[in-house]
Motif scaffolding. Structure first.
Motif: not given
Length: 221
Positions: A118-119, A125-130, A140-145
């Motif tokens: 999901v972008d 998503v932008l609408r939901g954040s007002a 987006k996460a670039q990794g989990l470290d």
């Protein structure tokens, strides 16, 4: 990025976005909204361009109840490592995703990142954040470290107690499937939120709000 509605435009402007064009189907109504809901932005709304409804739909895709829309470039904001970053692990509901960003902005989180397809800047998503994507970094996460603790929230974890480090990353699973095995494996600890017996779960946005509020009140004490 399309900003749909008065409140999305208001938040983008407050957090430094250049909104152009700013359009409305009723300039006097838009100014009145600003006078009652954003007096600091009255002059900005006085500069909006009034268009008819057909022109509004051409630009914004559809009408909005407030008759306001705007366009702004996606900001390039730095992540604040003096406040927890929220990690959404493969979120699926776009409205929840946006509401989570709104909560994170309100509680002054260091940013919001996500895994999955999901972008995080999807229009829904932008609408939901007002429009509060413009208040903190969203990506987006670039990794989990990560530097600092990765604290994962799950109903099977230990009850959340004590303080949360300012530089922690707080991970929350998807609404349907929970945490992924990858995030579980990387987590330095797995915790759960207080919840009454027989209640199965919290909404994703509620969970994020509770986790960040726990950080905020223990930080202030």
């Amino acid at each position: 990025m399309l900003l749909e509605g008065f409140h999305a435009v208001k938040h983008a402007l407050r957090f430094g976005a250049t909104v152009h064009p700013l359009i409305t189907t009723d300039l006097s109504a838009a100014i009145s909204l600003a006078e009652t809901h954003a007096p600091d932005l009255v002059e900005r709304f006085k500069g909006a361009t009034e268009v008819d409804k057909a022109a509004f739909v051409i630009r914004a895709g559809r009408l909005h109840p407030t008759g306001v829309a705007g366009f702004a470039e996606k900001p390039d904001l730095p992540f604040d490592r003096n406040a927890p970053i929220v990690l959404l692990d493969n979120p699926r509901n776009l409205g929840n995703f946006g509401a989570t960003i709104r909560v994170a902005a309100g509680l002054d989180a260091g940013g919001v990142i996500s895994t999955g397809d999901v972008d995080p800047w999807h229009p829904n998503v932008l609408r939901g954040s007002a429009g509060l994507h413009f208040a903190l970094p969203v990506a987006k996460a670039q990794g989990l470290d990560f530097d600092g603790e990765l604290i994962a929230f799950d109903a099977d974890g230990d009850l959340l107690r004590g303080s949360i480090p300012d530089n922690a990353v707080l991970a929350f699973g998807s609404e349907r499937h929970g945490l992924s095995p990858e995030v579980r494996a990387k987590a330095t600890r797995i915790v759960r939120l207080p919840m009454r017996d027989k209640v199965s779960s919290y909404n994703l946005t509620t969970s994020v709000a509770m986790g960040l509020y726990h950080w905020a009140i223990h930080r202030a004490s």
